[in-house]
Design an enzyme around this catalytic site. Structure first.
Site, PDB file in Angstrom:
ATOM      1  N   ASP A  61      58.942   0.701  57.893  1.00 40.03           N
ATOM      2  CA  ASP A  61      59.614   0.893  59.174  1.00 40.03           C
ATOM      3  C   ASP A  61      60.564   2.065  58.967  1.00 40.03           C
ATOM      4  O   ASP A  61      61.588   1.932  58.273  1.00 40.03           O
ATOM      5  CB  ASP A  61      60.380  -0.362  59.574  1.00 40.03           C
ATOM      6  CG  ASP A  61      61.108  -0.223  60.908  1.00 40.03           C
ATOM      7  OD1 ASP A  61      61.277   0.923  61.388  1.00 40.03           O
ATOM      8  OD2 ASP A  61      61.534  -1.247  61.464  1.00 40.03           O
ATOM      9  N   ASN A  88      54.786  11.614  60.424  1.00 41.06           N
ATOM     10  CA  ASN A  88      54.032  11.574  61.676  1.00 41.06           C
ATOM     11  C   ASN A  88      54.627  10.612  62.705  1.00 41.06           C
ATOM     12  O   ASN A  88      54.434  10.797  63.904  1.00 41.06           O
ATOM     13  CB  ASN A  88      52.586  11.166  61.363  1.00 41.06           C
ATOM     14  CG  ASN A  88      51.793  10.826  62.598  1.00 41.06           C
ATOM     15  OD1 ASN A  88      51.312  11.695  63.312  1.00 41.06           O
ATOM     16  ND2 ASN A  88      51.640   9.528  62.869  1.00 41.06           N
ATOM     17  N   TYR A 165      62.539  13.786  74.394  1.00 36.50           N
ATOM     18  CA  TYR A 165      61.442  14.133  73.483  1.00 36.50           C
ATOM     19  C   TYR A 165      61.455  15.603  73.062  1.00 36.50           C
ATOM     20  O   TYR A 165      61.424  15.898  71.854  1.00 36.50           O
ATOM     21  CB  TYR A 165      60.103  13.761  74.128  1.00 36.50           C
ATOM     22  CG  TYR A 165      58.921  13.992  73.219  1.00 36.50           C
ATOM     23  CD1 TYR A 165      58.632  13.085  72.195  1.00 36.50           C
ATOM     24  CD2 TYR A 165      58.087  15.090  73.375  1.00 36.50           C
ATOM     25  CE1 TYR A 165      57.545  13.286  71.349  1.00 36.50           C
ATOM     26  CE2 TYR A 165      57.005  15.298  72.537  1.00 36.50           C
ATOM     27  CZ  TYR A 165      56.740  14.386  71.527  1.00 36.50           C
ATOM     28  OH  TYR A 165      55.665  14.589  70.691  1.00 36.50           O
ATOM     29  N   LYS A 169      62.145  17.126  69.153  1.00 34.63           N
ATOM     30  CA  LYS A 169      61.207  17.949  68.398  1.00 34.63           C
ATOM     31  C   LYS A 169      61.802  19.315  68.069  1.00 34.63           C
ATOM     32  O   LYS A 169      61.515  19.890  67.009  1.00 34.63           O
ATOM     33  CB  LYS A 169      59.898  18.093  69.177  1.00 34.63           C
ATOM     34  CG  LYS A 169      59.118  16.783  69.307  1.00 34.63           C
ATOM     35  CD  LYS A 169      58.814  16.159  67.959  1.00 34.63           C
ATOM     36  CE  LYS A 169      57.918  14.931  68.079  1.00 34.63           C
ATOM     37  NZ  LYS A 169      57.595  14.330  66.768  1.00 34.63           N
ATOM     38  N   THR A 200      46.329  10.039  72.961  1.00 30.06           N
ATOM     39  CA  THR A 200      46.801   8.926  72.138  1.00 30.06           C
ATOM     40  C   THR A 200      47.575   7.952  73.017  1.00 30.06           C
ATOM     41  O   THR A 200      47.825   8.212  74.196  1.00 30.06           O
ATOM     42  CB  THR A 200      47.737   9.410  71.010  1.00 30.06           C
ATOM     43  OG1 THR A 200      48.941   9.931  71.594  1.00 30.06           O
ATOM     44  CG2 THR A 200      47.069  10.490  70.158  1.00 30.06           C
TER      45      THR A 200
END
Length: 242
Positions: A61, A88, A165, A169, A200
């Site tokens: 985790d 990832n 998000y 990144k 995904t």
């Protein structure tokens, strides 16, 4: 004597992470399927083994310090070193406009997408330093984290207008550069990968690429030779604008 090289992929029980592990396994690496869900992680590793890949589940985790430390101990005990780390694991929350952003969502996204990548990298660095030849670290970023992209009204995703998000990144890209600078003298290469818009669970399978296509950038950076770059941002075709 040739020793089989080992790669740890976080968030590898499905999607791009699983496919990255598959492609690295096909490149004759032992792959460690990092996942917090034991049942799903073990099932993913078993599926790869049926394909002839040396795949092993490792409980991880990425947001839990005790879990990260235990993963380090397990890898050290069983393998002694690590040749590739692919950070990832990631989440996507806060798709609302900037003015509607909830700080709890931003904090949660940064916890997984940025802070966890730092925690896992630091925990695994002693093992990565033992790799021969030098190890590779891949930070799975996104084209949405490129500031230049968002400043270009002709960019195909210019309408994407959120904070959590993309900001996470963009921060991960900076993390990548800073690790690359520190580790350059060791030969360890650290790069950020842009998988592209891949179908995904993260995007409800709306992406335009397959997971096979989405994994290519990470795999290429994980398998760089000594002449390869470090401190860069790449998709499967080449450099991506910061």
């Amino acid at each position: 004597m040739n020793v089989q090289r080992t790669a740890l992929v976080t968030g590898a029980n499905k999607g791009i992470g699983l496919e990255t592990a598959r492609q690295l396994g096909r490149a004759s690496m032992t792959v460690l399927i990092g996942a917090r869900d034991e049942e799903r992680g073990a099932r993913a590793a078993a599926a790869l083994r049926r394909e002839g890949i040396d795949a092993r589940f490792i409980a991880l985790d990425v947001t839990d310090a005790a879990s990260v430390a235990e993963a380090h101990r397990t890898i050290e005990r069983d393998l002694g070193r690590l040749d590739v780390l692919v950070n990832n694991a990631g989440i996507l929350l806060g798709r609302s406009t900037p003015s509607a952003t909830r700080l709890d969502e931003v904090r949660h996204v940064f916890e997984v997408n940025v802070f966890a990548a730092i925690a896992v990298t630091n925990a695994m660095l002693p093992l990565l330093r033992r790799a021969s030849p030098a190890a590779r670290i891949v930070m799975v970023s996104s084209g949405l984290g490129g500031l230049a992209n968002h400043g270009d009204p002709a960019w195909e995703y210019a309408s994407f207008n959120a904070i959590a998000y993309p900001a996470s990144k963009a921060a991960l890209n900076m993390v990548t550069v800073q690790y690359a600078k520190e580790l350059a003298p060791t030969g360890i290469k650290v790069n950020a990968a842009d998988p592209g818009y891949t179908a995904t669970d993260l995007n409800g399978h709306r992406g335009t690429q397959t997971v096979e296509e989405g994994a290519r950038a990470s795999v290429r950076l994980a398998l760089l030779d000594d002449a390869g770059p470090t401190g860069g941002f790449f998709d499967a075709r080449g450099p991506v604008p910061w």
